[in-house]
Design a protein around this motif. Structure first.
Motif, PDB file in Angstrom:
ATOM      1  N   ILE A  19       0.772  -1.285  -0.203  1.00 34.72           N
ATOM      2  CA  ILE A  19       0.114  -0.236  -0.072  1.00 34.72           C
ATOM      3  C   ILE A  19       1.290   0.930  -0.198  1.00 34.72           C
ATOM      4  N   LEU A  20       1.900   1.725   0.604  1.00 34.58           N
ATOM      5  CA  LEU A  20       2.601   2.919   0.981  1.00 34.58           C
ATOM      6  C   LEU A  20       4.180   2.297  -0.045  1.00 34.58           C
ATOM      7  N   LEU A  21       4.260   1.676  -0.354  1.00 29.25           N
ATOM      8  CA  LEU A  21       5.007   2.020  -1.450  1.00 29.25           C
ATOM      9  C   LEU A  21       4.514   2.077  -3.240  1.00 29.25           C
ATOM     10  N   GLY A  22       3.575   1.088  -3.080  1.00 29.08           N
ATOM     11  CA  GLY A  22       2.590   1.234  -4.134  1.00 29.08           C
ATOM     12  C   GLY A  22       1.886   2.927  -4.641  1.00 29.08           C
ATOM     13  N   ARG A  23       1.626   3.693  -3.689  1.00 25.95           N
ATOM     14  CA  ARG A  23       1.081   5.073  -3.445  1.00 25.95           C
ATOM     15  C   ARG A  23       2.153   5.707  -4.058  1.00 25.95           C
ATOM     16  N   LEU A  24       2.982   5.426  -3.515  1.00 21.02           N
ATOM     17  CA  LEU A  24       4.295   6.588  -3.362  1.00 21.02           C
ATOM     18  C   LEU A  24       4.991   6.097  -5.097  1.00 21.02           C
ATOM     19  N   GLY A  75       2.584   5.034  -7.177  1.00 23.74           N
ATOM     20  CA  GLY A  75       2.026   5.519  -8.188  1.00 23.74           C
ATOM     21  C   GLY A  75       2.127   6.942  -8.620  1.00 23.74           C
ATOM     22  N   ARG A  76       2.254   7.892  -7.504  1.00 23.08           N
ATOM     23  CA  ARG A  76       2.736   9.239  -7.900  1.00 23.08           C
ATOM     24  C   ARG A  76       3.815   9.675  -8.663  1.00 23.08           C
ATOM     25  N   LEU A  77       4.749   8.875  -8.817  1.00 21.27           N
ATOM     26  CA  LEU A  77       6.590   8.608 -10.028  1.00 21.27           C
ATOM     27  C   LEU A  77       5.754   8.370 -10.562  1.00 21.27           C
ATOM     28  N   LEU A  78       5.014   7.814 -11.121  1.00 19.55           N
ATOM     29  CA  LEU A  78       4.479   6.946 -12.180  1.00 19.55           C
ATOM     30  C   LEU A  78       4.011   7.727 -12.883  1.00 19.55           C
ATOM     31  N   ALA A  79       3.082   8.810 -12.264  1.00 15.67           N
ATOM     32  CA  ALA A  79       2.032   8.897 -13.086  1.00 15.67           C
ATOM     33  C   ALA A  79       2.275  10.521 -13.602  1.00 15.67           C
ATOM     34  N   GLY A  80       3.716  10.282 -13.242  1.00 19.20           N
ATOM     35  CA  GLY A  80       4.198  11.960 -14.789  1.00 19.20           C
ATOM     36  C   GLY A  80       4.648  11.002 -15.754  1.00 19.20           C
ATOM     37  N   ALA A  81       4.822   9.481 -15.764  1.00 18.44           N
ATOM     38  CA  ALA A  81       5.176   9.289 -16.956  1.00 18.44           C
ATOM     39  C   ALA A  81       3.989   8.679 -17.343  1.00 18.44           C
ATOM     40  N   GLN A 101       1.547   6.799 -16.515  1.00 16.66           N
ATOM     41  CA  GLN A 101       0.909   5.257 -15.975  1.00 16.66           C
ATOM     42  C   GLN A 101      -0.098   5.336 -15.056  1.00 16.66           C
ATOM     43  N   PRO A 102      -1.853   5.045 -15.001  1.00 14.64           N
ATOM     44  CA  PRO A 102      -2.596   5.021 -14.270  1.00 14.64           C
ATOM     45  C   PRO A 102      -1.729   4.697 -12.765  1.00 14.64           C
ATOM     46  N   PRO A 103      -2.746   5.168 -11.619  1.00 14.81           N
ATOM     47  CA  PRO A 103      -2.100   4.806 -10.275  1.00 14.81           C
ATOM     48  C   PRO A 103      -1.916   3.482 -10.074  1.00 14.81           C
ATOM     49  N   VAL A 104      -2.568   2.464 -10.711  1.00 16.93           N
ATOM     50  CA  VAL A 104      -3.000   1.009 -10.158  1.00 16.93           C
ATOM     51  C   VAL A 104      -0.701   0.410 -10.848  1.00 16.93           C
ATOM     52  N   ILE A 105      -1.037   0.526 -11.519  1.00 18.56           N
ATOM     53  CA  ILE A 105       0.548   0.616 -11.807  1.00 18.56           C
ATOM     54  C   ILE A 105       1.438   0.947 -11.380  1.00 18.56           C
ATOM     55  N   ASP A 147       1.077   0.484  -8.261  1.00 19.86           N
ATOM     56  CA  ASP A 147       0.741  -1.255  -6.996  1.00 19.86           C
ATOM     57  C   ASP A 147       1.329  -2.642  -7.877  1.00 19.86           C
ATOM     58  N   VAL A 148       1.200  -2.656  -9.332  1.00 22.31           N
ATOM     59  CA  VAL A 148       1.671  -3.712  -9.763  1.00 22.31           C
ATOM     60  C   VAL A 148       3.141  -3.533  -9.384  1.00 22.31           C
ATOM     61  N   VAL A 149       4.288  -2.524  -9.724  1.00 22.57           N
ATOM     62  CA  VAL A 149       5.875  -2.105  -9.807  1.00 22.57           C
ATOM     63  C   VAL A 149       6.039  -2.740  -8.358  1.00 22.57           C
ATOM     64  N   ALA A 150       4.829  -2.071  -6.880  1.00 21.44           N
ATOM     65  CA  ALA A 150       5.376  -1.922  -5.940  1.00 21.44           C
ATOM     66  C   ALA A 150       5.245  -3.510  -5.878  1.00 21.44           C
ATOM     67  N   GLY A 151       4.725  -4.400  -5.954  1.00 19.83           N
ATOM     68  CA  GLY A 151       4.462  -5.690  -5.800  1.00 19.83           C
ATOM     69  C   GLY A 151       6.076  -6.621  -6.232  1.00 19.83           C
ATOM     70  N   VAL A 152       6.652  -6.579  -8.011  1.00 17.20           N
ATOM     71  CA  VAL A 152       7.543  -6.833  -8.231  1.00 17.20           C
ATOM     72  C   VAL A 152       8.945  -6.178  -7.016  1.00 17.20           C
ATOM     73  N   LEU A 153       8.645  -5.143  -7.207  1.00 15.03           N
ATOM     74  CA  LEU A 153       9.802  -4.738  -6.312  1.00 15.03           C
ATOM     75  C   LEU A 153      10.222  -4.733  -4.953  1.00 15.03           C
ATOM     76  N   LEU A 154       9.407  -5.445  -4.295  1.00 12.11           N
ATOM     77  CA  LEU A 154       8.859  -6.940  -3.053  1.00 12.11           C
ATOM     78  C   LEU A 154       9.200  -7.686  -3.872  1.00 12.11           C
ATOM     79  N   GLY A 155       9.712  -8.232  -4.207  1.00 10.34           N
ATOM     80  CA  GLY A 155       9.631 -10.142  -4.696  1.00 10.34           C
ATOM     81  C   GLY A 155      11.011  -9.985  -5.087  1.00 10.34           C
ATOM     82  N   PRO A 156      11.095 -11.070  -5.447  1.00  8.69           N
ATOM     83  CA  PRO A 156      12.764 -11.767  -5.793  1.00  8.69           C
ATOM     84  C   PRO A 156      13.392 -11.303  -6.743  1.00  8.69           C
ATOM     85  N   SER A 157      12.727 -10.271  -7.714  1.00  2.00           N
ATOM     86  CA  SER A 157      13.350  -9.285  -8.278  1.00  2.00           C
ATOM     87  C   SER A 157      14.216  -8.969  -8.188  1.00  2.00           C
ATOM     88  N   LEU A 158      13.922  -7.775  -6.892  1.00  2.00           N
ATOM     89  CA  LEU A 158      14.440  -6.822  -5.824  1.00  2.00           C
ATOM     90  C   LEU A 158      14.861  -7.551  -4.684  1.00  2.00           C
TER      91      LEU A 158
END
Lengths: 419, 419
Positions: B16-21, B23-29, B31-35, B37-48
């Protein structure tokens, strides 16, 4: 169906539908809607469905799916207690702190002593396999003195008492008392497992956590909300507040006090009249009541077998436990409330309210069962006590203080029964 | 910490916290807010996180807690799809049924063929251990033709396209197409496991279920709502409707089509302009987006390892898969849309939207992995394809049809980004 999802979906749907139906029927008997959900849970458990159709019952909710239902139930309790905290009018208690502490602790010390005395009598027949008398006595003391904070909160909401001084006192007394009870429980578990150190740590850390929330986090939130535009606060604050509540729940769970208390405290530090609090309440209360609490009620029902308690050898013990629990809890609360200046009616109502044991009690009992402190039979008898004191709350409340309730019920009851 | 609750609380709070953060950064690029959350999930997984701090990562979410997170994620998807169904304006499609069917099936047949061709090339190196070429080819065909219904719905909501004709067509095409794709998947799994019978049953039962919902349940609900007082309907109908959605989800899950479709259908049969639909939307959408979908995004991230896909031996294959998937899906959709009378821009936008694979794809891929149809490496490569097509949707949409989006976005985007 390998996944737990179908089982959980079906169980939720069954509790929701049956709970609504029973809620309507029981409304005639003066029970608040929440009791419909509680009874639905019991009927779907081993007490009725498990006996009538054991095959269907274990197909409906196999052992593996239960732990998943449990997670939903616990998440529901955490979020519900957050909402209850958001709703707490701390200013209603101004100048009454001493009275709250006196009431909450009288409501613990006396039932605790009664539990210890009872334990001495029950030890030979009802103790668990892995406990000595001191550990068993300590545990029974705690088990007699629990107040069911979340169900109490639901009953107060359903009867429209939440926003009265009586409601605020009952909730805060229950909260203060339960922190003490959880510390005692940690001590009891420590006694049973010879790790007093861990129990002391729980007490120290819990006190530190409460202090940090009230002295550091509360003023911080106030300042942040004052700074932010009032209209913009909900937009940016909601996600952070919910994440904060989850983290606070995590902290108290890690400390050894139930996760629900952390969430409750997180709600209590948000100013009750702020737009953020209102937004969070509207966002969380209806879906949590509708979808997640039924998971909890299903769980409670699943672990309660009323037929065992009705067997000739045990029914007498069940009655003794119920009477002792009620007299010691309600009596001590009444006496302390009178001594700190409350009127007869308010004191009696408070005594009745604090006698609600409900789900917290069951959480504690389950811990005792799993640690081998109490036997499965005593578990069921104590669960029956929890059920009876919970079901008895509203009728007794109507009996001792009809005016208190009906005067305030009409204004708020609509908003809560719709959820 | 024996209970899964602390792990789940911490994971939810982190997403929730990372996704919001993010989301705000990606809004500039763009991307809709949902992205976020998606990226936050990936960063918290094995990828990072799993690479930087493997000990912390496995402490954060041990294997046992994952299945609990999964239940929350699936419950979230079921409820979210119910809301999406409630929001579906079927009348926007009046007279366009043929075009929807043409588009959805062109968007399946062509990628399916591409998947089969690809499978022939990949079989020696990337097939699972428990499959022959026909089973592998069938599975890859399905895996290439999935459209991520729930993420598509989120993207449409976030970009304000939900209530446009384009949005309704995209959603309904995706829904129609996915029912076919799930039936094909059942066939593929049947082929892999030599039980064609079961696959045929799935198809027959799914068709019967859709028919019953549209022909029996829909008019019934309409009549009930017409009879009830419009103001009273939400009060008495909300619990029944939610329980109904859970039961419909259960029915499709039991049939072998994903639970999300039952919930979607249950939402779609409630008249979109009724007070009941509005009440249910307001009740469910914000808490589901805020609390349950992050569980899903955490789960997706957990099962995606971007580093594996970047290894020299596999990166080329990943690129081929991405290009083939996009060209076959978007191209076929565009061609079918043009042929059924849509304008260039709308057809291109529809092609881009249908190319979103997201979470449905991952559900399918996981099934293939667990059945031994695809290798773990191919699993990751296909997940990367799902991520890239999902992340690419909004930028491509802006590219091919900037006017379509910006014109309708402003009016509705506020209500959805606040959730």
């Amino acid at each position: 169906m390998d996944s737990p999802l179908p089982h959980v979906l079906l169980t939720l749907a069954a509790v929701i539908l049956l709970g609504r139906l029973l809620g309507r029927l029981l409304a005639g008997a003066g029970q608040p809607p929440v009791i419909g959900d509680v009874v639905a849970g019991v009927l779907l458990g081993p007490s009725l469905l498990g006996r009538l159709a054991p095959g269907f019952s274990s197909w409906l909710l196999p052992a593996d799916a239960v732990s998943h239902l449990e997670l939903l139930a616990h998440l529901g309790i955490v979020l519900y207690m957050f909402v209850v905290g958001l709703d707490l009018r701390m200013d209603a208690l101004r100048g009454r702190t001493r009275s709250v502490l006196a009431i909450s602790h009288a409501g613990i010390v006396v039932p605790f002593a009664a539990g210890v005395a009872l334990a001495a009598a029950l030890f030979p027949r009802y103790a668990g396999s892995a406990v000595d008398l001191p550990g068993f006595a300590m545990f029974m003391g705690v088990a007699m003195s629990i107040t069911a904070f979340p169900i109490l909160a639901r009953i107060l909401a359903d009867t429209g008492l939440s926003h009265t001084r009586l409601g605020a006192m009952a909730l805060t007394s229950a909260a203060a008392g339960d922190v003490t009870a959880w510390c005692l429980l940690a001590l009891a578990v420590g006694t049973a497992h010879a790790s007093i150190d861990a129990a002391l740590w729980t007490i120290v850390l819990a006190a530190a956590f409460v202090l940090v929330m009230l002295v550091v986090v509360r003023p911080l939130i106030r300042r942040l909300l004052a700074r932010l535009d009032d209209a913009a606060a909900p937009q940016s604050g909601v996600a952070a507040a919910v994440a904060g509540a989850l983290l606070a729940a995590l902290a108290t769970e890690a400390i050894g006090v139930h996760a629900a208390f952390g969430a409750f405290l997180a709600g209590a530090v948000v100013p009750v009249n702020s737009r953020l609090a209102a937004t969070l309440r509207n966002l969380l209360e209806p879906p949590v009541s509708l979808l997640l609490l039924p998971a909890f009620f299903a769980l409670v029902g699943l672990r309660t077998d009323l037929v065992v308690a009705a067997a000739p050898g045990h029914a007498g013990v069940a009655v003794v436990i119920i009477v002792l629990a009620t007299v010691s809890k309600a009596g001590a609360t009444y006496a302390a409330a009178r001594m700190t200046g409350l009127g007869t009616r308010e004191a009696a109502a408070l005594g009745v309210l604090m006698n609600t044991r409900g789900l917290m009690e069951i959480v504690v009992l389950e811990l005792g069962l799993s640690l081998g402190v109490i036997s499965p039979t005593l578990f069921t008898l104590m669960v029956v006590m929890a059920m009876v004191t919970t079901l008895g709350t509203v009728p007794l409340l109507r009996l001792v203080a009809p005016a208190l309730q009906s005067s305030s019920a009409r204004s708020t009851v609509e908003g809560t029964t719709s959820s």
